[in-house]
Motif scaffolding. Structure first.
Motif, mmCIF file in Angstrom:
data_model
loop_
_atom_site.group_PDB
_atom_site.id
_atom_site.type_symbol
_atom_site.label_atom_id
_atom_site.label_comp_id
_atom_site.label_asym_id
_atom_site.label_seq_id
_atom_site.Cartn_x
_atom_site.Cartn_y
_atom_site.Cartn_z
ATOM 1 N N GLU A 1 0.890 -1.062 -0.310
ATOM 2 C CA GLU A 1 0.337 0.162 -0.182
ATOM 3 C C GLU A 1 0.452 0.856 0.157
ATOM 4 O OE1 GLU A 1 -3.063 -0.244 -0.378
ATOM 5 O OE2 GLU A 1 -3.115 -2.376 -0.209
ATOM 6 N N ILE A 2 1.827 1.299 0.491
ATOM 7 C CA ILE A 2 2.991 2.354 0.678
ATOM 8 C C ILE A 2 3.264 2.871 -0.378
ATOM 9 C CG2 ILE A 2 5.235 3.314 1.700
ATOM 10 C CD1 ILE A 2 4.669 1.709 4.118
ATOM 11 N N ILE A 3 3.909 1.043 -1.154
ATOM 12 C CA ILE A 3 4.357 1.887 -2.814
ATOM 13 C C ILE A 3 3.085 2.473 -3.256
ATOM 14 C CG2 ILE A 3 4.540 0.452 -4.824
ATOM 15 C CD1 ILE A 3 7.435 0.559 -2.702
ATOM 16 N N LYS A 4 2.137 2.206 -3.837
ATOM 17 C CA LYS A 4 0.906 2.440 -3.871
ATOM 18 C C LYS A 4 0.132 4.054 -3.931
ATOM 19 C CE LYS A 4 -2.366 -1.286 -4.634
ATOM 20 N NZ LYS A 4 -3.220 -2.255 -3.751
ATOM 21 N N ILE A 5 1.094 4.453 -2.886
ATOM 22 C CA ILE A 5 0.681 5.920 -2.228
ATOM 23 C C ILE A 5 2.416 7.031 -2.874
ATOM 24 C CG2 ILE A 5 1.264 7.850 -1.194
ATOM 25 C CD1 ILE A 5 0.006 5.816 0.972
ATOM 26 N N LEU A 6 3.389 6.069 -2.742
ATOM 27 C CA LEU A 6 4.688 6.665 -3.889
ATOM 28 C C LEU A 6 4.754 6.664 -5.531
ATOM 29 C CD1 LEU A 6 7.302 4.516 -1.654
ATOM 30 C CD2 LEU A 6 6.761 6.700 -1.131
ATOM 31 N N LYS A 7 3.890 5.868 -5.797
ATOM 32 C CA LYS A 7 3.425 6.059 -6.883
ATOM 33 C C LYS A 7 2.719 6.962 -7.777
ATOM 34 C CE LYS A 7 4.297 1.022 -8.390
ATOM 35 N NZ LYS A 7 3.639 -0.102 -8.727
ATOM 36 N N MET A 8 1.664 7.704 -6.962
ATOM 37 C CA MET A 8 1.254 8.578 -6.365
ATOM 38 C C MET A 8 1.734 10.228 -7.022
ATOM 39 S SD MET A 8 -2.384 7.634 -5.490
ATOM 40 C CE MET A 8 -3.526 6.749 -5.853
ATOM 41 N N LEU A 9 2.979 10.102 -5.564
ATOM 42 C CA LEU A 9 3.262 11.127 -5.352
ATOM 43 C C LEU A 9 4.199 11.119 -6.401
ATOM 44 C CD1 LEU A 9 2.725 10.710 -1.592
ATOM 45 C CD2 LEU A 9 2.336 12.865 -3.124
ATOM 46 N N LYS A 10 5.011 11.674 -7.021
ATOM 47 C CA LYS A 10 5.762 10.748 -8.756
ATOM 48 C C LYS A 10 6.810 12.422 -8.187
ATOM 49 C CE LYS A 10 1.865 10.052 -11.629
ATOM 50 N NZ LYS A 10 2.743 8.589 -11.997
ATOM 51 N N THR A 11 6.757 12.838 -7.413
ATOM 52 C CA THR A 11 7.938 13.740 -7.420
ATOM 53 C C THR A 11 8.968 13.217 -6.250
ATOM 54 O OG1 THR A 11 6.908 15.336 -5.936
ATOM 55 C CG2 THR A 11 7.159 16.096 -7.966
ATOM 56 N N ARG B 1 15.803 17.788 2.477
ATOM 57 C CA ARG B 1 14.332 17.798 2.562
ATOM 58 C C ARG B 1 13.879 16.309 2.662
ATOM 59 N NH1 ARG B 1 11.072 17.781 -2.412
ATOM 60 N NH2 ARG B 1 13.645 17.459 -3.232
ATOM 61 N N VAL B 2 12.971 15.705 3.533
ATOM 62 C CA VAL B 2 12.085 14.462 3.468
ATOM 63 C C VAL B 2 10.975 13.988 2.276
ATOM 64 C CG1 VAL B 2 11.074 12.832 4.746
ATOM 65 C CG2 VAL B 2 13.586 13.687 5.188
ATOM 66 N N ASP B 3 10.446 13.855 1.899
ATOM 67 C CA ASP B 3 9.468 13.625 0.947
ATOM 68 C C ASP B 3 8.064 13.048 1.342
ATOM 69 O OD1 ASP B 3 10.362 15.454 -1.429
ATOM 70 O OD2 ASP B 3 11.682 13.224 -1.372
ATOM 71 N N ILE B 4 8.510 12.245 2.167
ATOM 72 C CA ILE B 4 7.578 11.351 2.820
ATOM 73 C C ILE B 4 8.499 10.790 4.093
ATOM 74 C CG2 ILE B 4 6.171 8.141 2.515
ATOM 75 C CD1 ILE B 4 5.397 10.619 0.735
ATOM 76 N N ALA B 5 7.231 10.421 5.917
ATOM 77 C CA ALA B 5 7.980 10.129 6.553
ATOM 78 C C ALA B 5 6.836 8.506 6.708
ATOM 79 C CB ALA B 5 7.733 11.027 7.569
ATOM 80 N N ILE B 6 7.084 7.866 6.955
ATOM 81 C CA ILE B 6 6.782 6.633 7.236
ATOM 82 C C ILE B 6 7.065 6.431 8.778
ATOM 83 C CG2 ILE B 6 6.837 4.263 7.376
ATOM 84 C CD1 ILE B 6 7.314 4.351 4.039
ATOM 85 N N VAL B 7 5.917 6.220 9.605
ATOM 86 C CA VAL B 7 6.066 6.590 11.227
ATOM 87 C C VAL B 7 5.175 5.560 11.799
ATOM 88 C CG1 VAL B 7 5.353 8.058 13.387
ATOM 89 C CG2 VAL B 7 6.556 8.808 10.716
#
Length: 206
Positions: A31-41, A107-113
Protein backbone atom coordinates in the motif's frame (compact mmCIF):
# COMPACT_ATOMS: atom_id res chain seq x y z
CA UNK A 1 -10.16 6.68 28.34
CA UNK A 2 -6.70 8.13 28.94
CA UNK A 3 -3.84 7.92 26.48
CA UNK A 4 -1.80 5.67 28.82
CA UNK A 5 -4.65 3.18 29.23
CA UNK A 6 -5.15 3.11 25.46
CA UNK A 7 -1.42 2.48 24.93
CA UNK A 8 -1.47 -0.52 27.25
CA UNK A 9 -4.56 -1.99 25.58
CA UNK A 10 -2.95 -1.61 22.16
CA UNK A 11 0.33 -3.17 23.28
CA UNK A 12 -1.51 -6.18 24.69
CA UNK A 13 -3.47 -6.61 21.44
CA UNK A 14 -0.28 -6.36 19.39
CA UNK A 15 1.51 -8.99 21.48
CA UNK A 16 -1.39 -11.37 20.93
CA UNK A 17 -1.27 -10.92 17.13
CA UNK A 18 2.46 -10.97 16.52
CA UNK A 19 2.21 -14.21 14.46
CA UNK A 20 2.36 -14.11 10.67
CA UNK A 21 3.91 -10.67 10.88
CA UNK A 22 5.81 -10.95 7.58
CA UNK A 23 2.55 -11.27 5.64
CA UNK A 24 1.13 -8.22 7.44
CA UNK A 25 4.31 -6.26 6.80
CA UNK A 26 4.12 -7.01 3.09
CA UNK A 27 0.45 -5.99 2.86
CA UNK A 28 1.33 -2.60 4.34
CA UNK A 29 4.44 -2.24 2.20
CA UNK A 30 2.40 -2.79 -1.00
CA UNK A 31 0.00 0.00 0.00
CA UNK A 32 2.92 2.34 0.69
CA UNK A 33 4.27 1.63 -2.80
CA UNK A 34 0.89 2.60 -4.29
CA UNK A 35 1.03 5.96 -2.49
CA UNK A 36 4.62 6.55 -3.64
CA UNK A 37 3.62 5.93 -7.24
CA UNK A 38 0.98 8.64 -6.94
CA UNK A 39 3.44 11.07 -5.36
CA UNK A 40 5.68 11.18 -8.42
CA UNK A 41 8.05 13.86 -7.13
CA UNK A 42 9.11 11.78 -4.12
CA UNK A 43 12.88 11.32 -3.85
CA UNK A 44 13.70 11.07 -0.15
CA UNK A 45 11.91 8.72 2.26
CA UNK A 46 12.23 8.53 6.03
CA UNK A 47 11.66 5.02 7.41
CA UNK A 48 12.66 3.61 10.82
CA UNK A 49 14.43 0.62 12.38
CA UNK A 50 11.50 -1.33 13.88
CA UNK A 51 11.02 -2.69 17.35
CA UNK A 52 9.61 -6.21 17.67
CA UNK A 53 5.95 -5.12 17.76
CA UNK A 54 6.22 -2.55 14.95
CA UNK A 55 5.60 -2.88 11.23
CA UNK A 56 8.87 -3.89 9.56
CA UNK A 57 9.27 -1.73 6.47
CA UNK A 58 13.04 -1.89 6.98
CA UNK A 59 13.20 -5.45 5.58
CA UNK A 60 12.02 -4.06 2.22
CA UNK A 61 14.63 -1.27 2.16
CA UNK A 62 16.45 -2.77 -0.83
CA UNK A 63 13.29 -2.51 -2.93
CA UNK A 64 12.90 1.14 -1.93
CA UNK A 65 16.55 2.06 -2.42
CA UNK A 66 16.38 1.18 -6.12
CA UNK A 67 14.41 4.37 -6.69
CA UNK A 68 14.58 6.50 -3.52
CA UNK A 69 17.10 7.83 -1.04
CA UNK A 70 16.42 6.18 2.32
CA UNK A 71 16.86 7.96 5.64
CA UNK A 72 16.15 7.00 9.26
CA UNK A 73 15.72 8.91 12.53
CA UNK A 74 18.69 9.28 14.84
CA UNK A 75 18.06 10.08 18.51
CA UNK A 76 19.67 13.34 19.55
CA UNK A 77 19.01 14.63 23.06
CA UNK A 78 15.18 14.56 23.36
CA UNK A 79 14.45 14.78 19.66
CA UNK A 80 15.46 13.15 16.37
CA UNK A 81 17.56 14.10 13.38
CA UNK A 82 17.60 12.68 9.86
CA UNK A 83 20.57 10.50 8.85
CA UNK A 84 21.20 8.41 5.76
CA UNK A 85 20.60 4.69 6.28
CA UNK A 86 23.95 2.96 6.47
CA UNK A 87 25.04 -0.37 7.89
CA UNK A 88 26.14 -1.36 10.51
CA UNK A 89 23.54 -0.59 13.17
CA UNK A 90 24.21 0.05 16.85
CA UNK A 91 21.74 -0.65 19.67
CA UNK A 92 20.83 2.54 21.52
CA UNK A 93 18.30 3.72 24.14
CA UNK A 94 14.91 1.96 24.40
CA UNK A 95 16.29 -0.98 22.38
CA UNK A 96 16.32 1.05 19.15
CA UNK A 97 18.93 0.27 16.50
CA UNK A 98 20.52 3.19 14.65
CA UNK A 99 23.21 3.77 12.02
CA UNK A 100 26.24 5.92 12.73
CA UNK A 101 25.62 9.59 13.30
CA UNK A 102 26.23 11.89 10.35
CA UNK A 103 25.83 15.59 9.62
CA UNK A 104 23.05 15.99 7.10
CA UNK A 105 20.47 18.56 6.10
CA UNK A 106 18.14 16.91 3.62
CA UNK A 107 14.54 17.43 2.59
CA UNK A 108 12.24 14.49 3.34
CA UNK A 109 9.29 13.97 0.99
CA UNK A 110 7.62 11.04 2.76
CA UNK A 111 7.91 10.00 6.41
CA UNK A 112 6.74 6.52 7.42
CA UNK A 113 6.05 6.59 11.16
CA UNK A 114 5.05 3.72 13.50
CA UNK A 115 2.10 4.25 15.83
CA UNK A 116 0.40 2.60 18.78
CA UNK A 117 -2.86 4.20 17.73
CA UNK A 118 -4.51 7.09 15.88
CA UNK A 119 -7.20 9.24 17.47
CA UNK A 120 -10.31 10.77 15.86
CA UNK A 121 -8.35 13.84 14.74
CA UNK A 122 -5.82 11.67 12.87
CA UNK A 123 -3.15 12.38 15.47
CA UNK A 124 -0.48 9.90 16.49
CA UNK A 125 -0.44 8.00 19.76
CA UNK A 126 3.10 6.77 20.30
CA UNK A 127 5.14 5.56 23.24
CA UNK A 128 4.81 8.87 25.07
CA UNK A 129 8.43 10.01 24.78
CA UNK A 130 7.63 12.82 22.32
CA UNK A 131 10.58 12.22 19.96
CA UNK A 132 8.58 12.42 16.73
CA UNK A 133 6.50 15.36 18.01
CA UNK A 134 9.58 17.46 18.73
CA UNK A 135 11.24 16.32 15.51
CA UNK A 136 8.40 17.47 13.24
CA UNK A 137 7.78 20.63 15.29
CA UNK A 138 11.37 21.71 14.61
CA UNK A 139 11.47 20.55 11.00
CA UNK A 140 13.39 23.13 8.96
CA UNK A 141 12.29 21.95 5.51
CA UNK A 142 8.82 21.66 4.02
CA UNK A 143 6.79 19.22 6.08
CA UNK A 144 6.65 15.79 4.41
CA UNK A 145 3.59 13.65 3.81
CA UNK A 146 3.26 11.40 6.86
CA UNK A 147 2.17 7.76 6.61
CA UNK A 148 1.26 6.09 9.90
CA UNK A 149 1.65 2.30 9.99
CA UNK A 150 0.63 -0.32 12.55
CA UNK A 151 0.38 -4.11 12.75
CA UNK A 152 -3.20 -3.94 14.14
CA UNK A 153 -6.07 -1.50 13.60
CA UNK A 154 -5.62 1.17 16.25
CA UNK A 155 -8.00 3.87 15.02
CA UNK A 156 -10.11 5.18 17.89
CA UNK A 157 -13.16 7.46 17.77
CA UNK A 158 -12.00 9.56 20.70
CA UNK A 159 -9.85 12.67 21.01
CA UNK A 160 -6.91 11.48 23.12
CA UNK A 161 -4.14 13.66 21.74
CA UNK A 162 -2.89 17.14 22.46
CA UNK A 163 -1.98 20.08 20.23
CA UNK A 164 1.68 19.08 19.96
CA UNK A 165 0.95 15.52 18.76
CA UNK A 166 1.71 15.05 15.07
CA UNK A 167 -1.05 14.59 12.52
CA UNK A 168 -0.70 12.11 9.66
CA UNK A 169 -1.90 12.10 6.07
CA UNK A 170 -2.39 8.33 5.74
CA UNK A 171 -2.82 5.47 8.20
CA UNK A 172 -2.29 1.89 7.03
CA UNK A 173 -2.70 -1.39 8.89
CA UNK A 174 -3.28 -4.90 7.48
CA UNK A 175 -7.06 -4.55 7.87
CA UNK A 176 -8.00 -0.98 6.94
CA UNK A 177 -6.57 2.03 5.13
CA UNK A 178 -7.38 5.62 6.06
CA UNK A 179 -6.59 9.00 4.55
CA UNK A 180 -7.06 12.35 6.26
CA UNK A 181 -9.79 14.59 4.92
CA UNK A 182 -8.39 17.84 3.59
CA UNK A 183 -10.57 20.76 2.50
CA UNK A 184 -10.04 22.11 -1.01
CA UNK A 185 -9.05 25.52 0.34
CA UNK A 186 -6.42 23.93 2.60
CA UNK A 187 -2.85 24.51 1.39
CA UNK A 188 -2.15 20.78 1.89
CA UNK A 189 -4.88 19.80 -0.57
CA UNK A 190 -3.67 18.18 -3.79
CA UNK A 191 -4.87 15.97 -6.62
CA UNK A 192 -3.74 13.03 -4.48
CA UNK A 193 -6.44 13.80 -1.92
CA UNK A 194 -9.12 13.93 -4.61
CA UNK A 195 -8.06 10.52 -5.90
CA UNK A 196 -8.55 8.90 -2.51
CA UNK A 197 -12.05 10.34 -2.18
CA UNK A 198 -12.99 8.18 -5.16
CA UNK A 199 -11.43 5.00 -3.74
CA UNK A 200 -13.87 2.68 -2.00
CA UNK A 201 -11.11 0.67 -0.35
CA UNK A 202 -9.86 3.74 1.56
CA UNK A 203 -11.67 5.30 4.53
CA UNK A 204 -11.84 9.08 4.78
CA UNK A 205 -11.15 10.41 8.27
CA UNK A 206 -10.97 14.02 9.39
Amino acid sequence: MTKNIFRQIQKNKTNQRIKFQYKKNFIIFKEIIKILKMLKTTKNILIYIPLKHEVDIYRFRHLLSNKYQIFVPFMQDKSLKVVKLRLTLDKKSFGVYEPKNSFLHSRVDIAIVPVIGVDENFKRIGHGKGFYDRFFANFTHKKPKIIFVQIINGKIKENLCENHDIKGDFYINPYKKYFRKVNKNDRNYSCINSRFYRRRDWICSR
